[in-house]
Design an enzyme around this catalytic site. Structure first.
Site, short mmCIF file in Angstrom:
data_model
loop_
_atom_site.label_atom_id
_atom_site.label_comp_id
_atom_site.label_asym_id
_atom_site.label_seq_id
_atom_site.Cartn_x
_atom_site.Cartn_y
_atom_site.Cartn_z
N ASP A 22 32.50 28.37 34.39
CA ASP A 22 33.38 29.52 34.38
C ASP A 22 34.26 29.44 35.62
O ASP A 22 33.95 28.68 36.55
CB ASP A 22 32.54 30.80 34.36
CG ASP A 22 33.37 32.04 34.11
OD1 ASP A 22 34.51 31.90 33.63
OD2 ASP A 22 32.88 33.14 34.38
N ASP A 27 28.05 34.04 33.24
CA ASP A 27 27.49 35.27 33.82
C ASP A 27 27.49 36.43 32.85
O ASP A 27 26.88 37.46 33.11
CB ASP A 27 28.24 35.67 35.10
CG ASP A 27 29.74 35.84 34.86
OD1 ASP A 27 30.19 35.71 33.70
OD2 ASP A 27 30.47 36.11 35.83
N ASP A 81 28.47 34.53 27.31
CA ASP A 81 28.07 33.17 27.66
C ASP A 81 26.67 32.80 27.16
O ASP A 81 26.30 31.63 27.15
CB ASP A 81 28.09 32.98 29.20
CG ASP A 81 29.47 33.17 29.79
OD1 ASP A 81 30.42 32.67 29.18
OD2 ASP A 81 29.58 33.83 30.84
#
Length: 920
Positions: free
Chosen positions: A350, A653, A657
């Site tokens: 990310d 997070d 995800d």
């Protein structure tokens, strides 16, 4: 009566809205105008009737996530015995029990039970991701039914309900917004969007990606400001949250490379052991040996060949790796994940908070005086403003800069505070970055706020795209400050501040476009002199007449350590891919700054939606930046990489995800910003949310694998030497030098004590300069197979020779067997030093003394063997007798000779093949 009938008919005719979803699992309600959506869902702004709500509740079910069946603890425990090597051990325990060799049977069964308990305890750290998702749902909701508002349990919401939400509340279901006022929602856990999203009610094109559907509010997200009314379009498993929960259930965790290698290794070694023992039994019977004696011999052979201590040693080695990683901010939840990191070929990361600091900072200012660069990072107000001539600019030298920074402080609702030694922003991070800029320029913010108190405000709304504040000083002067998107602010400006020349709007729009292309979030700031006409600011007061102060560009800056870590990953042959919910230009700019390679042709979620599996596989081969992706697309990217043969580490997070984290070979969650859902779905959690910690964890993972390989290469020759010794005795028809109980003592006590020491070998200097291991490569390669065979033969010859030498000298069988067992153990003590370097010589200071734990292990083994040899209890249990000094000298001399012969073999191998190795 007629009105009630009409309403009832309208509700009854409502379509099957629960099935009205598009390919990515989200409701297509975003394409409908408000009136259309209300009609399609059989509702109105007064909501549905209570009777219809009960009917729909029976039809669609409660607004909660469905329970899924889980594996029972008993099943998990029984599965621990589902291993080929365990089958062989259980069979040997059965045979020894049938022969009434109870001690042997008890020890073997004890080994099996201990291994099973270790595995069961590991797996009992159960997955609670679905439970965590349930906690994200709001417990109650304010709903409009029968034209009146009431509070109901969120589980009773149905499609067609009209729900009211306000700042600070969780959204209870997926909503099509029908009325909004200054509404912003934090969707980061669901979409990855780093900033709160401003909401509107306008219909959108069908192809708009999930993260940009600003007329929808999703279950489990948090409203930060404003109020709204929304039409429920999906509940329970049909919400975006429910779809992710469904994906999480459907995704089967991928076995790590180590588990796959061990499974293959266990099957091969089991088949070899069984066939070999059966062959020896048959040969013995055919040559006239007693069948019962040959059965005992075959059992001894099986016990000697099986590396009983290997599972325990591997668990301990992995646990040591876990402890090392924890000291470097990486907490591992599942032990095999430690080694999986060492096999990683691709890291999907990310952007926000992992590769960047998750702290907005002003980095560029453009005003009528030129372009300025702002230094410093984070929220600490330390840094400087650098002019085009590379000189430090102060507010005294730049009136326009002073006015712009003052405007940024006054037209602002955030606060900058020093708390517990850390500078923190309370409020919108974008506004907070303007306060940090003022601090860097030493603007007295308290004085400014006291001199120009605010008297009114027009808050930011998505329809306006700006915020305006009205201020009066103590002399009766009044100013309006305006900040917002360049498109909204520039059209309201007539000239630049400090000059009366008409504003060149096209030129400023071009400058704003260049800043946006560099990945900056751009704000325009303006000011208007206002004749005091009261203390109320109206919209018409902000339509025109402003003087442009300048453009402010801000970004979430890359972590310095992340830049270095990405470079180290590239040197180590590991590809880094950015998968983010942010905009393409921002993603590309950050990727370039960090050093991610293929950044030119970034792909969006909308682009991915048009690709089939083959095209997706090509895309993941060629591109390293993916932006505006939906949860299912993250999962698709991971699966595509795995189809291409990669070992994938995935960071995340948010709730969105979790499926990709679970699918990845190694899921890496964020400990600071991560949700419970992502933490439970991942194998590893970063305590500092820092990409550099992943790179350090990969380094530790590679070290763990190297150390595991050393332990296997150490253990197997011990078993091989024991096995060959027994086979030679059987074929020659002579006494067995060692009994089954001796084998278990060596395998489970001394071998384990020595093998564990290799787990403490430190990180090698060049471990991150080697390419990733082929995930399909065998656990032990051809060169090490030769080493195992070579050492097995040496150990067998030494044991056999010393045993019969003692018998030839007239020693008793008990003494000769004590010599044989001690010979094997001290051969191991010498060989453990050889194993510190599998290719290079160990006869150096670093090789012999680089791991002090090895010498502690050798000392412990010496103590064990003294007790084994001289303690009467042990003598009786193992049927051995004490040795004299000359016997010890012969054992030690043979051990030293074995060590030197192995070093000679390594020298010959290096001179012939010169293999590359991660061992120095």
């Amino acid at each position: 009566m007629g009105t009630e009938t009409t309403a009832s008919q309208r509700d009854t005719d409502a379509p099957d809205v629960a099935g009205a979803v598009d390919d990515d699992g989200s409701s297509p309600a975003h394409v409908l105008a408000v009136d259309e959506a209300l009609t399609v869902f059989g509702s109105s702004k007064d909501g549905i009737s209570s009777a219809e709500a009960r009917s729909r509740l029976a039809r669609y079910g409660p607004n909660r996530l469905r329970e899924h069946k889980r594996v029972s603890p008993w099943t998990r425990l029984l599965l621990q015995f589902h291993n080929p090597l365990i089958y062989v051990l259980l069979a040997t325990a059965g045979v020894t029990a049938a022969l009434q060799h109870w001690i042997d049977s008890g020890v073997i069964l004890g080994v099996v039970v201990i291994n099973a308990l270790v595995g069961f305890i590991q797996e009992s750290q159960a997955e609670h991701a679905i439970e965590s998702l349930k906690h994200m749902l709001a417990p109650s909701a304010v709903v409009v039914r029968d034209g009146t508002r009431s509070t109901v349990p969120a589980t009773e919401l149905v499609p067609g309900d009209v729900v009211l939400v306000e700042g600070g509340a969780k959204v209870p279901a997926d909503l099509r917004l029908v009325q909004v006022k200054n509404l912003q929602i934090d969707e980061a856990p669901l979409t990855g969007e780093s900033m709160p999203v401003a909401k509107s009610i306008d219909a959108l094109p069908y192809e708009v990606p999930l993260a940009d559907r600003c007329n929808l509010a999703f279950a489990g997200t948090l409203t930060t400001t404003g109020t709204a009314a929304g039409l429920v379009v999906a509940t329970g498993d049909e919400t975006q949250l429910g779809r992710i929960a469904g994906m999480l259930q459907e995704v089967e965790g991928v076995s790590t490379p180590l588990i796959r290698r061990l499974t293959s290794f266990s099957k091969v070694i089991t088949v070899v052991i069984v066939l070999f023992c059966a062959l020896v039994f048959l040969l013995g019977v055919l040559t006239g040996q007693v069948a019962g004696e040959m059965l005992v011999a075959a059992v001894a052979l099986a016990v000697s060949a099986i590396p009983e201590g290997l599972p325990a040693i591997m668990t301990i080695t992995l646990a040591i790796g876990v402890k090392r990683m924890a000291s470097r901010n990486a907490v591992v939840r599942k032990l095999p994940a430690v080694e999986a990191l060492g096999s990683t070929t691709v890291i999907c990361s990310d952007k926000t908070g992992t590769l960047t600091r998750n702290e907005m900072a002003v980095t560029q200012i453009i005003s009528g005086e030129g372009t300025f660069t702002v230094t410093g990072s984070g929220y600490e107000p330390l840094g400087a403003v650098i002019g085009e001539g590379q000189d430090v600019v102060t507010l005294d030298r730049s009136p326009v800069l002073r006015e712009l920074v003052t405007a940024g402080v006054l037209c602002n609702n955030a606060q900058l505070r020093l708390k517990d030694g850390q500078w923190r922003i309370e409020g919108d991070p974008t506004e907070g970055s303007l306060l940090v800029l003022a601090g860097k320029l030493d603007l007295g913010m308290e004085d400014v706020l006291g001199t120009w108190p605010r008297t009114d405000e027009i808050p930011f709304e998505s329809e306006l795209q700006y915020m305006a504040t009205l201020h009066h000083d103590h002399s009766g002067h009044a100013l309006i400050f305006l900040k917002g998107s360049p498109e909204a602010v520039l059209t309201r400006c007539n000239h630049q501040w400090g000059t009366e020349e008409p504003l060149d709007t096209a030129q400023w729009q071009e400058a704003a476009g260049r800043m946006a292309a560099d990945g900056l979030r751009v704000l325009a700031v303006a000011e208007r002199q206002w004749e005091p006409r009261g203390t109320v600011l109206e919209l018409e007061d902000t339509e025109q007449g402003f003087a442009l102060l300048g453009l402010v560009g801000m970004t979430d800056p890359p972590r310095k350590e992340a830049i270095e870590a990405v470079e180290k990953c590239h040197v180590a042959g590991i590809r880094v891919i950015m998968i983010t919910g942010d905009h393409v230009a921002t993603a590309q700019a950050v990727a370039r700054q960090i050093g991610i390679r293929a950044t030119e042709n970034a792909v969006t979620g909308a682009d991915l939606g048009r690709l089939d599996d083959l095209d997706l596989d090509r895309a993941v081969d060629d591109l390293d930046v993916f932006a505006r992706v939906a949860p299912a697309q993250k999962l698709d990217i991971v699966r595509s990489l795995q189809r291409r043969g990669h070992v994938v580490a995935m960071t995340g997070d948010g709730v969105n995800d979790a499926p990709a984290l679970k699918q990845a070979d190694i899921g890496v969650a964020m400990g600071i910003t991560g949700t419970d859902v992502s933490n439970e779905a991942a194998e590893m959690v970063l305590l500092d949310d820092n990409f550099a910690s992943i790179e350090r964890a990969v380094e530790e993972g590679r070290t763990v694998f190297n150390n595991l390989k050393k332990t296997i290469v150490f253990i197997l020759p011990t078993n091989g030497g024991e096995c060959l010794t027994l086979v030679a005795a059987l074929l020659l028809g002579v006494l067995l030098p060692i009994a089954p109980l001796h084998v278990l003592w060596v395998n489970l006590v001394t071998t384990v004590a020595l093998a564990i020491t290799l787990a403490f070998d430190p990180v090698e200097r060049d471990v991150m300069q080697q390419p990733p291991r082929d995930p399909e490569s065998p656990l032990v390669d051809r060169s090490l197979v030769w080493r195992i065979c070579y050492v097995s033969v040496l150990m067998s010859l030494g044991t056999f020779g010393l045993f019969f030498h003692e018998l030839h000298r007239g020693s008793s069988l008990e003494v000769a067997r004590a010599v044989a067992v001690n010979a094997i153990v001290f051969f191991e003590a010498a060989y453990v030093l050889n194993c510190r370097h599998l290719s290079n010589s160990v006869l150096t200071r670093r090789g012999l003394f680089g791991n002090r734990i090895v010498w502690l292990g050798i000392a412990a083994v010496v103590a064990f063997q003294i007790a084994f040899t001289y303690w009467s209890v042990m003598n009786s249990l193992f049927r051995v007798a004490p040795m004299d000094v000359w016997m010890w000298l012969r054992v030690l001399g043979a051990s030293l000779a074995l060590m030197l012969l192995i070093e000679i073999e390594k020298l010959l191998w290096r001179s012939k093949y010169r293999p590359r190795s991660s061992q120095p």
